[in-house]
Design a protein around this motif. Structure first.
Motif, PDB file in Angstrom:
ATOM      1  N   GLY A 192       1.232   8.050  -9.820  1.00 26.01           N
ATOM      2  CA  GLY A 192       0.829   7.196  -8.716  1.00 26.01           C
ATOM      3  C   GLY A 192       1.808   6.062  -8.510  1.00 26.01           C
ATOM      4  N   ALA A 193       1.691   5.409  -7.369  1.00 24.66           N
ATOM      5  CA  ALA A 193       2.611   4.329  -7.008  1.00 24.66           C
ATOM      6  C   ALA A 193       2.295   3.071  -7.808  1.00 24.66           C
ATOM      7  CB  ALA A 193       2.508   4.044  -5.519  1.00 24.66           C
ATOM      8  N   LYS A 194       3.352   2.394  -8.250  1.00 25.53           N
ATOM      9  CA  LYS A 194       3.220   1.154  -9.001  1.00 25.53           C
ATOM     10  C   LYS A 194       4.252   0.155  -8.489  1.00 25.53           C
ATOM     11  CE  LYS A 194       3.637   3.414 -12.937  1.00 25.53           C
ATOM     12  NZ  LYS A 194       3.218   4.769 -12.623  1.00 25.53           N
ATOM     13  N   SER A 195       3.836  -1.116  -8.456  1.00 23.28           N
ATOM     14  CA  SER A 195       4.748  -2.206  -8.099  1.00 23.28           C
ATOM     15  C   SER A 195       4.630  -3.281  -9.165  1.00 23.28           C
ATOM     16  CB  SER A 195       4.391  -2.800  -6.734  1.00 23.28           C
ATOM     17  OG  SER A 195       4.366  -1.808  -5.733  1.00 23.28           O
ATOM     18  N   LEU A 196       5.715  -4.042  -9.336  1.00 19.66           N
ATOM     19  CA  LEU A 196       5.735  -5.049 -10.396  1.00 19.66           C
ATOM     20  C   LEU A 196       6.392  -6.320  -9.897  1.00 19.66           C
ATOM     21  CD1 LEU A 196       6.661  -4.581 -14.113  1.00 19.66           C
ATOM     22  CD2 LEU A 196       7.895  -6.274 -12.785  1.00 19.66           C
ATOM     23  N   ILE A 197       5.793  -7.454 -10.248  1.00 21.53           N
ATOM     24  CA  ILE A 197       6.444  -8.742 -10.006  1.00 21.53           C
ATOM     25  C   ILE A 197       6.237  -9.637 -11.217  1.00 21.53           C
ATOM     26  CG2 ILE A 197       6.096  -8.617  -7.507  1.00 21.53           C
ATOM     27  CD1 ILE A 197       3.969 -10.740  -7.773  1.00 21.53           C
ATOM     28  N   ARG A 224       5.220  -8.979  -0.968  1.00 20.15           N
ATOM     29  CA  ARG A 224       5.654 -10.375  -0.815  1.00 20.15           C
ATOM     30  C   ARG A 224       4.531 -11.241  -0.243  1.00 20.15           C
ATOM     31  NH1 ARG A 224      11.079 -10.763  -1.685  1.00 20.15           N
ATOM     32  NH2 ARG A 224      12.161  -8.770  -1.826  1.00 20.15           N
ATOM     33  N   PHE A 225       3.724 -10.662   0.602  1.00 17.74           N
ATOM     34  CA  PHE A 225       2.576 -11.387   1.147  1.00 17.74           C
ATOM     35  C   PHE A 225       1.588 -11.735   0.029  1.00 17.74           C
ATOM     36  CE2 PHE A 225      -1.705 -11.271   3.162  1.00 17.74           C
ATOM     37  CZ  PHE A 225      -1.547 -12.328   4.041  1.00 17.74           C
ATOM     38  N   ILE A 226       1.322 -10.779  -0.851  1.00 11.51           N
ATOM     39  CA  ILE A 226       0.420 -11.018  -1.985  1.00 11.51           C
ATOM     40  C   ILE A 226       0.987 -12.103  -2.889  1.00 11.51           C
ATOM     41  CG2 ILE A 226      -0.473  -9.995  -4.117  1.00 11.51           C
ATOM     42  CD1 ILE A 226      -0.677  -7.340  -2.555  1.00 11.51           C
ATOM     43  N   ALA A 227       2.273 -12.017  -3.177  1.00  5.38           N
ATOM     44  CA  ALA A 227       2.890 -13.004  -4.057  1.00  5.38           C
ATOM     45  C   ALA A 227       2.784 -14.396  -3.472  1.00  5.38           C
ATOM     46  CB  ALA A 227       4.357 -12.633  -4.300  1.00  5.38           C
ATOM     47  N   CYS A 238       6.637 -24.029  -4.077  1.00  2.64           N
ATOM     48  CA  CYS A 238       7.118 -25.360  -4.462  1.00  2.64           C
ATOM     49  C   CYS A 238       7.689 -25.367  -5.870  1.00  2.64           C
ATOM     50  CB  CYS A 238       5.980 -26.378  -4.401  1.00  2.64           C
ATOM     51  SG  CYS A 238       5.495 -26.819  -2.747  1.00  2.64           S
ATOM     52  N   ILE A 239       7.040 -24.645  -6.772  1.00  2.00           N
ATOM     53  CA  ILE A 239       7.390 -24.787  -8.179  1.00  2.00           C
ATOM     54  C   ILE A 239       7.722 -23.463  -8.860  1.00  2.00           C
ATOM     55  CG2 ILE A 239       6.036 -26.895  -8.486  1.00  2.00           C
ATOM     56  CD1 ILE A 239       3.837 -25.144  -9.751  1.00  2.00           C
ATOM     57  N   GLU A 240       7.576 -22.341  -8.141  1.00  2.00           N
ATOM     58  CA  GLU A 240       7.730 -21.051  -8.789  1.00  2.00           C
ATOM     59  C   GLU A 240       8.658 -20.121  -8.017  1.00  2.00           C
ATOM     60  OE1 GLU A 240       3.423 -20.553 -11.027  1.00  2.00           O
ATOM     61  OE2 GLU A 240       3.504 -20.285  -8.855  1.00  2.00           O
ATOM     62  N   ASP A 241       9.328 -19.260  -8.760  1.00  2.00           N
ATOM     63  CA  ASP A 241      10.134 -18.179  -8.202  1.00  2.00           C
ATOM     64  C   ASP A 241       9.461 -16.855  -8.521  1.00  2.00           C
ATOM     65  OD1 ASP A 241      12.304 -19.589  -7.076  1.00  2.00           O
ATOM     66  OD2 ASP A 241      13.179 -19.876  -9.056  1.00  2.00           O
ATOM     67  N   VAL A 242       9.586 -15.902  -7.599  1.00  6.84           N
ATOM     68  CA  VAL A 242       9.005 -14.575  -7.802  1.00  6.84           C
ATOM     69  C   VAL A 242      10.143 -13.583  -7.995  1.00  6.84           C
ATOM     70  CG1 VAL A 242       7.545 -12.759  -6.839  1.00  6.84           C
ATOM     71  CG2 VAL A 242       7.002 -15.166  -6.402  1.00  6.84           C
ATOM     72  N   ILE A 243      10.055 -12.804  -9.072  1.00 10.09           N
ATOM     73  CA  ILE A 243      11.026 -11.754  -9.368  1.00 10.09           C
ATOM     74  C   ILE A 243      10.362 -10.405  -9.091  1.00 10.09           C
ATOM     75  CG2 ILE A 243      12.554 -10.786 -11.116  1.00 10.09           C
ATOM     76  CD1 ILE A 243      13.101 -13.721 -10.369  1.00 10.09           C
ATOM     77  N   TYR A 244      10.969  -9.615  -8.202  1.00  7.97           N
ATOM     78  CA  TYR A 244      10.394  -8.332  -7.801  1.00  7.97           C
ATOM     79  C   TYR A 244      11.073  -7.203  -8.560  1.00  7.97           C
ATOM     80  CZ  TYR A 244       8.378 -11.014  -3.975  1.00  7.97           C
ATOM     81  OH  TYR A 244       7.676 -11.937  -3.243  1.00  7.97           O
TER      82      TYR A 244
END
Length: 959
Positions: A82-87, A135-138, A146-152
């Protein structure tokens, strides 16, 4: 140096609570293709560990061995198909990481000091997601830009934590030759939030000095002169025009709020409007101090961090009052946008109100609980106009010895900074909090968000109290708005002070001298120590691993002198710094809006109306919030936030016993109703005072020993009509304080709560005045709560019910505002409060509850379901005004100064005698069934089961 990565996740068979909550939030965002979310905590540690020690760190420090497991390295994704995504979500470079600090301390205690620790959060999503959806969920649910970075995905590396070393570069700012346009532009470019007149005053000062200012001098003036710190608007001279009349004020604050305190001149007021908190007598050996602060703009950007540092900051106010108080109780009041707004209707640059609410509550919860201070009282209010400008009021009550209520720093005393290290978080916090919010602030002012660490503050508090009791320092204050610039600048105002900025302990390298000076990094206190006592006080700090550093010395020069590595980078005259801000003459106006009473068709049965009012967010139970707070820690809570048979009824106020072994207590309450301000802010303010007084009295507080605090949160007061509404409220503060003989002892304002959207639309918050109040309780054994106690008891209403439905919840559920706003009879109201207090003190009352939001019907139903008893009520004998002539008016009017009492039949004669000459009515009895039946004119007006009312009350905020 080895780079270790740990992933901590739930053991098989144990719920992944975080993953479950994230999945719920994703579904609320309208995405239903995700079937499961797995979450992990990630630790990135740079240290010379051997493999065996690395496993020991994981097993003994990082995991809960009962329900968690760990993986060293990057844990492979399960091969489940099945499909999986990770951040992964990482803190930005330079953002304080309290968890990492605790892990560093823990590893050090285990025998190996790591070079660096960082934390992150990892999420795996099972289901079909587009990149846009991910990206919308993140952005909407998991990370704060403001204080966080998201790594995809797996490929990208986390952001570097390293900042370059700072090399001294003394900067001056060309100012002397700038014209008006240039001065205005400079203020904007440097985020000074100073207007043209202030910039010209500064220009004139440096022209007299014959030199250009340095960057740190301009920043120091901007912090000290900010609206947040100096309250320029409330202290201004005003020409106020309203309804065809004109009033002149030379100093608005002194002639209204503070003016009442001066005229009352109570001998039990020890220190008012002088220190970080107001101080009043408690008993022969101790006093209590009280302060309520706001932390609004930072909470809009980072709800968790903003609220956590809001409560952390206000705790430090009593710690910095006199020579330091012990914090014994917290309060909190929140104002949010409507939590059910559609995600697509939230403006750009604004977090969803529900996300803000959850973050704010979590921040206050975690910080207060970790500090070991009970959170005992508060309120929550919802209005669409708070969506972009949430309000976060945090209060703290402290206990201080009578002989420690004043400071006494002297030339030659050392300036010592104690507690947390200085970072780049919170830079421009004071100026940012003084300006208008815009859709761009989440990016421009990310550095204004402070990050708190309650454990550091707790250790700092414990050591400072030890040092206080040994008389090891002469003065103390907290690093609040403006950081060291305000704290040290205020302490040295009458003397002079010299500071060596390179000596200030830093969280990380790379901060320049200006950033060090104005940073609002948290958990820092500044004390004045005589040189001969330095070694002894340093031993106390070292014993608890609290960092303390000498950074300067108080002088007799009447100047603030700043140095960095022996280079003087700034010097300002104290008189100019503290008294040089120009005094303003402002124009304000108010015209009473032309409103009318709506024509709402009468209903034969108002049972469903009662349920609808109970389901309003502003009436509904706040149990979801209250249950997250520890209100039992320290063992002093007498009347809790919730009461009744099931401990889920709404207490009117809290009572705390600050000193074990004594029968004396302190009652704490609040009053707030912005809806009334839409009709008339004068009557809104009086109603808030009256409500706060009623709440105190209903739990057993003395009506003759009430102290008040004001918190004005307003929109753009540069607009005369908005400023005019504030003046109306300030006038009411004086009138109410004088009527109740209740002085204001402290206060705070947060102005310019206006949001400018991307399309240029400006949205101001509603006029919001929070009144907080404290009162002495002579004997805590005489305290009462609001829940009905015994079938057969008589139910009385004290006070007059009037045709005052303007701004009521009855009108609100019918989509109306109305005109007849509740007013306070300033002659009668204090008499009613005194009589109510006397009746409770004489033990004539089994339960007491004030009539407020929703009116009499709501008050009686709350008392019934809290006590799990019924009530038989007749409105026919109710004391009413001539025009209060319908069942709806009698049921739902929100008239002030009304109390509902439960009185045993054998005490009714004595009770009625005590109330002689006052509007009083016996309206019914407490029953042993589960029904609330209310009749009017012999006809049933309300008939409902208490559990149905309770369910309607509890459901809206059962998140």
């Amino acid at each position: 140096m080895k780079h270790w990565r740990y992933e901590i996740f739930s053991r098989t068979g144990f719920a992944d609570v975080t993953g479950r909550d994230v999945l719920h939030e994703i579904k609320e965002l309208g995405i239903d293709t995700v079937k499961k979310v797995e979450s992990s905590r990630v630790f990135l540690i740079d240290a010379d560990f051997e493999d065996q020690f690395a496993r020991r760190v994981a097993a003994e420090l990082l995991v809960d061995p009962v329900c968690e497991n760990y993986y060293i390295g990057r844990r492979p994704l399960p091969d489940t198909g099945g499909a999986k995504s990770l951040i992964e979500v990482h803190l930005k470079s330079g953002v304080t990481d309290p968890v990492a600090e605790s892990v560093t301390m823990g590893i050090t205690d285990m025998g190996c000091k790591p070079a660096m620790v960082r934390t992150a959060r990892k999420y795996v999503f099972y289901g079909d997601l587009t990149d846009e959806q991910l990206r919308f969920i993140a952005r909407r649910a998991l990370a704060n830009d403001c204080i966080e970075d998201v790594i995809y995905g797996l490929e990208a590396e986390p952001p570097s934590p390293h900042t370059p070393e700072y090399k001294l570069e003394h900067k001056t700012v060309p100012l002397l030759e700038l014209d008006d346009e240039g001065l205005t532009r400079l203020s904007g470019d440097m985020d000074l939030f100073l207007d043209l007149r202030e910039m010209k005053t500064i220009q004139s000062y440096f022209r007299d000095k014959g030199r250009e200012p340095s960057d740190v001098e301009l920043e120091t003036l901007a912090q000290t002169w900010s609206e947040h710190c100096v309250h320029k608007t409330l202290k201004s001279a005003v020409t106020f025009s309203y309804d065809g009349k004109t009033v002149e004020y030379d100093n608005l604050l002194k002639e209204t709020v503070f003016g009442a305190t001066q005229e009352l001149n109570k001998d039990w007021c020890i220190s008012v409007f002088e220190d970080n908190a107001g101080v009043v007598e408690f008993d022969e050996t101790d006093a209590v101090c009280f302060k309520v602060e706001t932390h609004n703009h930072p909470s809009a950007l980072d709800p968790y961090g903003g609220a956590a540092t809001g409560i952390g900051g206000v705790i430090r106010d009593p710690m910095g009052t006199g020579l330091g108080a012990k914090p014994v109780a917290n309060t909190d009041v929140f104002c949010f946008g409507m939590p059910d707004i559609a995600i697509d209707d939230v403006p750009a640059g604004v977090l969803h109100p529900k996300r803000i609410a959850k973050g704010v509550v979590s921040g206050v919860r975690d910080y207060g609980n970790r500090m070991g201070i009970p959170t005992v009282n508060g309120a929550v209010y919802f209005d669409p106009r708070y969506m972009a400008n949430p309000l976060v009021f945090c209060g703290n009550l402290g206990l201080i010895p009578n002989d420690k209520c004043f400071k006494n720093q002297q030339p030659g005393d050392l300036v010592v900074v104690v507690g947390g290290r200085t970072g780049c978080d919170g830079i421009h916090g004071a100026t940012f909090s003084s300006g208008q919010m815009t859709h761009e602030h989440e990016n421009i002012f990310s550095h204004a968000v402070q990050i708190g660490n309650a454990i550091v503050e707790k250790k700092t508090l414990d050591t400072l109290l030890q040092a206080r009791d040994k008389n090891l320092y002469t003065s103390i204050t907290d690093c609040g708005a403006g950081g060291l610039s305000s704290a040290v600048g205020e302490m040295g105002e009458k003397l002079g002070v010299e500071v060596n900025l390179e000596k200030v302990p830093l969280k990380y390298s790379g901060l320049n001298y200006t950033e060090i000076w104005i940073s609002e990094a948290q958990e820092r206190m500044v004390i004045a120590v005589k040189p001969e006592k330095l070694d002894e006080i340093m031993e106390i700090f070292a014993s608890e691993d609290v960092e303390a550093t000498v950074i300067g010395r108080f002088t007799d020069t009447k100047r603030l002198t700043l140095k960095y590595e022996d280079t003087q980078v700034g010097e300002l005259d104290m008189e100019f710094l503290h008294d040089g801000v120009p005094k303003y003459s402002r124009q304000a106006s108010w015209n009473t809006p032309k409103l009318s009473e709506p024509d709402i068709a009468a209903a034969g049965d108002y049972t469903d109306t009662v349920k609808k009012i109970f389901s309003c967010y502003n009436v509904a139970s706040k149990e979801w919030i209250i249950r997250q707070y520890d209100h039992e820690v320290q063992g002093g809570s007498v009347v809790k936030p919730l009461c009744g048979v099931a401990t889920d009824g709404p207490s009117d106020a809290a009572v705390i016993r600050p000193k074990p072994g004594t029968q004396k207590g302190v009652a704490l309450s609040v009053g707030l109703n912005p809806m009334y301000g839409d009709i008339d802010p004068y009557h809104m303010a009086l109603s808030a005072i009256d409500e706060a007084v009623r709440n105190l009295v209903c739990v057993g507080g003395r009506s003759d020993r009430i102290a008040l605090l004001d918190n004005f949160c307003w929109g753009n007061c540069r607009k005369p009509e908005i400023f005019g509404s504030l003046i109306r409220a300030a006038q009411a503060c004086k009138d109410g304080a004088m009527a109740y003989s209740a002085p204001f002892i402290s206060g705070k304002d947060s102005l310019n709560n206006e949001f400018k959207m991307a399309d240029g639309t400006e949205v101001n918050i509603p006029a919001t005045l929070l009144i907080s109040a404290i009162s002495l309780v002579d004997n805590i054994e005489k305290c009462v709560t609001m829940d009905f106690k015994k079938p057969g008891s008589l139910i009385y209403v004290l006070g007059l019910t009037k045709n005052e439905l303007g701004g009521s919840h009855y009108y609100y559920i019918n989509g109306e505002l109305g005109a007849n706003v509740p007013q306070v009879d300033l002659e009668l109201a204090p008499k009613l409060a005194a009589a109510a207090a006397d009746a409770i003190s004489a033990k004539l009352v089994r339960s007491a509850h004030d009539c407020s939001e929703g009116g009499l019907a709501i008050a009686v139903a709350e008392m019934a379901f809290a006590g799990e008893l019924g009530a038989e009520i007749s409105l026919d004998g109710l004391a009413v005004s001539d025009d209060c002539d319908t069942a709806a008016k009698k049921l739902f009017s929100e008239s002030n100064s009304r109390y509902v009492f439960e009185v045993e039949p054998d005490k009714s004669s004595e009770f009625e005698a005590l109330m002689a000459g006052l509007p009083l009515a016996n309206i019914g009895t407490v029953t042993d069934n589960s029904l609330v039946n209310i009749t009017a004119g012999g006809k049933t007006a309300v008939s409902g089961d208490i559990m149905e009312f309770k369910q309607a009350w509890q459901k809206p905020l059962a998140w």
